[in-house]
Enzyme design. Structure first.
Site, mmCIF file in Angstrom:
data_model
loop_
_atom_site.group_PDB
_atom_site.id
_atom_site.type_symbol
_atom_site.label_atom_id
_atom_site.label_comp_id
_atom_site.label_asym_id
_atom_site.label_seq_id
_atom_site.Cartn_x
_atom_site.Cartn_y
_atom_site.Cartn_z
ATOM 1 N N LYS A 1 -17.469 -7.212 8.773
ATOM 2 C CA LYS A 1 -16.100 -7.725 8.736
ATOM 3 C C LYS A 1 -15.467 -7.643 10.122
ATOM 4 C CE LYS A 1 -12.997 -7.446 4.767
ATOM 5 N NZ LYS A 1 -12.396 -6.554 3.774
ATOM 6 N N HIS B 1 0.850 -1.207 0.000
ATOM 7 C CA HIS B 1 0.000 0.000 0.000
ATOM 8 C C HIS B 1 0.887 1.259 0.000
ATOM 9 C CE1 HIS B 1 -2.900 -2.721 2.428
ATOM 10 N NE2 HIS B 1 -3.418 -2.603 1.233
ATOM 11 N N ARG C 1 -1.773 -6.493 -8.157
ATOM 12 C CA ARG C 1 -0.640 -7.376 -7.846
ATOM 13 C C ARG C 1 -0.490 -8.511 -8.851
ATOM 14 N NH1 ARG C 1 -2.552 -8.110 -1.751
ATOM 15 N NH2 ARG C 1 -4.483 -7.873 -2.900
HETATM 16 P P1 ADP Z 1 -9.573 -4.440 0.290
HETATM 17 O O1 ADP Z 1 -10.333 -4.825 1.519
HETATM 18 O O2 ADP Z 1 -10.274 -3.449 -0.586
HETATM 19 O O3 ADP Z 1 -8.980 -5.600 -0.470
HETATM 20 P P2 ADP Z 1 -6.873 -3.805 0.999
HETATM 21 O O4 ADP Z 1 -6.490 -2.909 2.130
HETATM 22 O O5 ADP Z 1 -6.464 -5.230 1.106
HETATM 23 O O6 ADP Z 1 -8.414 -3.606 0.879
HETATM 24 O O7 ADP Z 1 -6.319 -3.244 -0.391
HETATM 25 C C1 ADP Z 1 -6.555 -1.940 -0.838
HETATM 26 C C2 ADP Z 1 -5.886 -1.702 -2.181
HETATM 27 O O8 ADP Z 1 -4.499 -1.911 -2.069
HETATM 28 C C3 ADP Z 1 -6.335 -2.640 -3.310
HETATM 29 O O9 ADP Z 1 -6.350 -1.908 -4.509
HETATM 30 C C4 ADP Z 1 -5.260 -3.671 -3.366
HETATM 31 O O10 ADP Z 1 -5.142 -4.246 -4.658
HETATM 32 C C5 ADP Z 1 -4.065 -2.819 -3.053
HETATM 33 N N1 ADP Z 1 -2.956 -3.613 -2.497
HETATM 34 C C6 ADP Z 1 -3.012 -4.536 -1.538
HETATM 35 N N2 ADP Z 1 -1.802 -5.089 -1.309
HETATM 36 C C7 ADP Z 1 -0.958 -4.504 -2.193
HETATM 37 C C8 ADP Z 1 0.431 -4.663 -2.507
HETATM 38 N N3 ADP Z 1 1.216 -5.555 -1.896
HETATM 39 N N4 ADP Z 1 0.945 -3.874 -3.456
HETATM 40 C C9 ADP Z 1 0.160 -2.968 -4.080
HETATM 41 N N5 ADP Z 1 -1.147 -2.805 -3.875
HETATM 42 C C10 ADP Z 1 -1.707 -3.548 -2.943
#
Ligand code: ADP
Length: 151
Positions: free
Chosen positions: A41, A17, A90
């Site tokens: 959730k 992120h 990803r």
């Molecule tokens: P959600 O509950 O919407 O999946 P996340 O917090 O897991 O929320 O992810 C939010 C965003 O960050 C999504 O667009 C996801 O694809 C992206 N994301 C998650 N992990 C990574 C990573 N390792 N690298 C880049 N983007 C990521």
């Protein structure tokens, strides 16, 4: 003013992120990291903790703001004059999932979803893997910004 929202659970924020946000700052005037609240959730970290981890990680980056929201992301965008939704990709599974959401959002409102490919060195990281490592007392610190610490 070009504003983007980066919506997610951020339970907790990871280096993946972090990388996306850092790069988005170069593309937009403001990046709103928006923690979606889903009553159904179960989260490992409280909303306050998740907000604080992100705020601390970007304390020197004035273009990044952190909020929480309930309801549809497009409704948040309409209310706050946000024209872009930012998402990270990803792998092909992310793409399929994100494609359906992006098309749906386009049906609901004239808001563009902008995808950034993850950096190669963080593309394997997910919040769920980080939570597993934490639950099993592993060293999670290599996977998250320094602001994320388990009490
Ligand atoms: P959600 O509950 O919407 O999946 P996340 O917090 O897991 O929320 O992810 C939010 C965003 O960050 C999504 O667009 C996801 O694809 C992206 N994301 C998650 N992990 C990574 C990573 N390792 N690298 C880049 N983007 C990521």
């Amino acid at each position: 003013m070009k504003r983007a929202i980066f919506p997610g659970s951020f339970d907790p924020i990871t280096l993946g992120h972090y990388d996306i946000i850092k790069r988005a700052v170069k593309l937009f005037d403001e990046v709103i990291v928006a923690i979606g609240i889903n009553a159904e959730k179960k989260y490992m970290f409280s909303l306050d903790e998740r907000v604080q981890f992100i705020k601390d990680a970007f304390k020197n980056e004035p273009k990044v703001t952190v909020v929480s929201y309930e309801g549809l992301t497009v409704d948040f965008c309409k209310k706050n004059n946000v024209k872009f939704i930012l998402r990270g990709l990803r792998n092909p599974a992310d793409f399929e999932f994100e494609k359906a959401i992006a098309h749906t959002n386009r049906d609901l409102a004239p808001i563009e979803t902008v995808f950034l490919l993850t950096a190669a060195n963080t593309s394997y990281i997910s919040s769920s893997i980080v939570r597993d490592v934490i639950r099993n007392n592993g060293d999670y610190t290599k996977l998250v910004p320094a602001s994320v610490r388990v009490k």
